[in-house]
Motif scaffolding. Structure first.
Motif, PDB file in Angstrom:
ATOM      1  N   ARG A   1     123.128 -45.791 130.754  1.00 28.82           N
ATOM      2  CA  ARG A   1     122.386 -46.920 130.024  1.00 28.82           C
ATOM      3  C   ARG A   1     122.615 -47.037 128.713  1.00 28.82           C
ATOM      4  NH1 ARG A   1     117.024 -45.417 133.452  1.00 28.82           N
ATOM      5  NH2 ARG A   1     117.951 -45.929 135.567  1.00 28.82           N
TER       6      ARG A   1
ATOM      7  N   ALA B   1     121.584 -44.843 124.881  1.00 29.51           N
ATOM      8  CA  ALA B   1     120.371 -44.136 124.446  1.00 29.51           C
ATOM      9  C   ALA B   1     119.533 -44.945 123.183  1.00 29.51           C
ATOM     10  CB  ALA B   1     120.702 -42.710 123.885  1.00 29.51           C
ATOM     11  N   TRP B   2     118.303 -44.718 123.159  1.00 30.77           N
ATOM     12  CA  TRP B   2     117.477 -45.139 122.103  1.00 30.77           C
ATOM     13  C   TRP B   2     116.214 -44.375 122.066  1.00 30.77           C
ATOM     14  CZ3 TRP B   2     112.422 -47.364 121.618  1.00 30.77           C
ATOM     15  CH2 TRP B   2     112.366 -48.059 120.260  1.00 30.77           C
TER      16      TRP B   2
ATOM     17  N   ALA C   1     116.817 -48.571 128.002  1.00 29.68           N
ATOM     18  CA  ALA C   1     116.397 -47.222 127.268  1.00 29.68           C
ATOM     19  C   ALA C   1     115.187 -47.645 126.478  1.00 29.68           C
ATOM     20  CB  ALA C   1     117.551 -46.789 126.285  1.00 29.68           C
TER      21      ALA C   1
ATOM     22  N   GLU D   1     111.978 -48.355 128.564  1.00 31.06           N
ATOM     23  CA  GLU D   1     111.651 -47.142 129.067  1.00 31.06           C
ATOM     24  C   GLU D   1     110.303 -46.700 128.108  1.00 31.06           C
ATOM     25  OE1 GLU D   1     113.053 -42.730 130.637  1.00 31.06           O
ATOM     26  OE2 GLU D   1     114.299 -44.098 129.729  1.00 31.06           O
TER      27      GLU D   1
END
Length: 402
Positions: A221, A223-224, A293, A296
């Motif tokens: 996915r 990342a963040w 990300a 979420e």
């Protein structure tokens, strides 16, 4: 028994992305998957572990769609889709001596996929990444009044009818029926929505499996990480087809420049973030962000109301402010508001003040929070990619072992 499965994907990210996790799941179960697509999507599809057969698209890559279309453009639409489907049948030689056991196709590729399934005498499965239609509910009819009136004798429609008849005859198929224009119903139709989100859901029988969001594997996915502090995160994105909207992004910057939000703004490939001018410290802008990300961590999502983005937001329990960027997206924007999952703002009604008020409402309204939480549970219980793979396997057993 392990099978050979052929996928025909429509050349749009909103249609391809929901299938990627399904492909990976089928491959992990030992099936061999061949995916017919264009160069633009080959890398993403190959990463799912499948074989790619490329065809030359008749549509320009990396296009941005207009918010409105003329009557002439509407009349030419069916012919453009047919021509694209005919181009996709150029993949047929890749299956010589290696005919798949089943043809799985995006709803926009039904001319090509159903013709080849007919020639190969193989069952077919339809993938529907937006609202589904059946004998009782028609998306086309729901939208009919929203589009310009069409002249049935328009030259483009006449040419479409002639070329479709010629195409079907070349594959030994009979005369086209209304279903060939307004929505085919296969014995298995996989819908990437929850049944609770689908209008007229009670009219859809066991032929339809509403599997919810087709989310990417968490490992793929991107990342963040949110910045330090307790500022709630607001994601703003207009998808991959309707993002050439610099004036909209500037309104968003104006709306939230001095607000207690950390804003993540995805402008898309057609707008350089630097063109928006100096950004305040609470706003970060990129052409692309790892949407899952960010969602979420998000407290709210300003979106174009695309079906994939909507399902992803609901999977993470994020309320929405929808700003539909086309007539088709208006239907989803209205549905989201009707179900109490967010607030809709018409694309011609957007102001900085209305954006601020809408974001405040969706994050503070108790009824919206409750509705979003209920839909979050429904989305996660729908089964996603694993359920889709289960349905394809079960259908293959029924179709091939009968």
């Amino acid at each position: 028994m392990k099978r050979h499965i052929a996928f025909f994907g429509a050349p749009f990210w909103g249609h391809v992305n929901p299938t990627l996790a399904v492909l990976a799941d089928l491959v992990s179960r030992g099936h061999r998957v061949t995916y017919v697509t264009t160069e633009e999507f080959s890398e993403a599809v190959t990463a799912a572990g499948v074989d790619v057969v490329r065809y030359e698209s008749t549509w320009p890559a990396a296009r941005s769609a207009p918010s409105q279309v003329s009557a002439d453009e509407m009349a030419g639409g069916p012919l453009k889709y047919l021509v694209e489907n005919v181009a996709a049948t150029g993949a047929e030689p890749a299956f010589d001596g290696d005919v798949p056991d089943v043809v799985v196709y995006d709803t926009l590729m039904h001319f090509a996929a159903r013709a080849l399934a007919h020639k190969w005498q193989r069952p077919a499965v339809q993938l529907i990444p937006l609202f589904a239609s059946n004998e009782h509910f028609s998306v086309a009819q729901q939208l009919a009044d929203e589009f310009p009136a069409l002249d049935p004798q328009h030259p483009a429609l006449i040419e479409f009818g002639t070329k479709l008849a010629e195409f079907r005859a070349s594959y030994g198929m009979g005369e086209a029926s209304p279903a060939d224009f307004f929505g085919t119903v296969e014995d298995l139709n996989l819908v990437f929505l929850t049944k609770e989100y689908q209008p007229a859901a009670e009219t859809f029988d066991e032929r339809y499996a509403f599997v919810g969001a087709g989310l990417a594997d968490p490992r793929t996915r991107g990342a963040w990480t949110p910045p330090e502090g307790d500022a709630p995160v607001l994601l703003i994105a207009l998808g991959t087809l309707f993002n050439e909207r610099p004036e909209f992004y500037r309104l968003c910057v104006e709306a939230f420049a001095d607000q207690p939000w950390h804003v993540v703004l995805a402008t898309g490939r057609h707008v350089d973030p630097s063109d928006l001018g100096p950004l305040p410290p609470n706003i970060e802008a990129h052409q692309h962000v790892p949407q899952l990300a960010v969602l979420e961590h998000a407290a709210a999502f300003v979106t174009h109301a695309g079906a994939r983005s909507t399902m992803e937001a609901l999977h993470f329990g994020v309320p929405m402010v929808t700003v539909p960027q086309s007539v088709e997206l208006e239907m989803a924007g209205r549905r989201t508001a009707e179900l109490g999952l967010g607030v809709r703002i018409g694309r011609d009604e957007v102001t900085a003040e209305r954006l601020r008020e809408a974001v405040l409402k969706v994050t503070q309204d108790a009824a919206i929070r409750r509705n979003v939480e209920e839909m979050r549970r429904a989305t996660r219980e729908a089964g996603g990619a694993g359920r889709a793979a289960d349905e394809i396997e079960a259908y293959l057993r029924r179709a091939l072992d009968a």
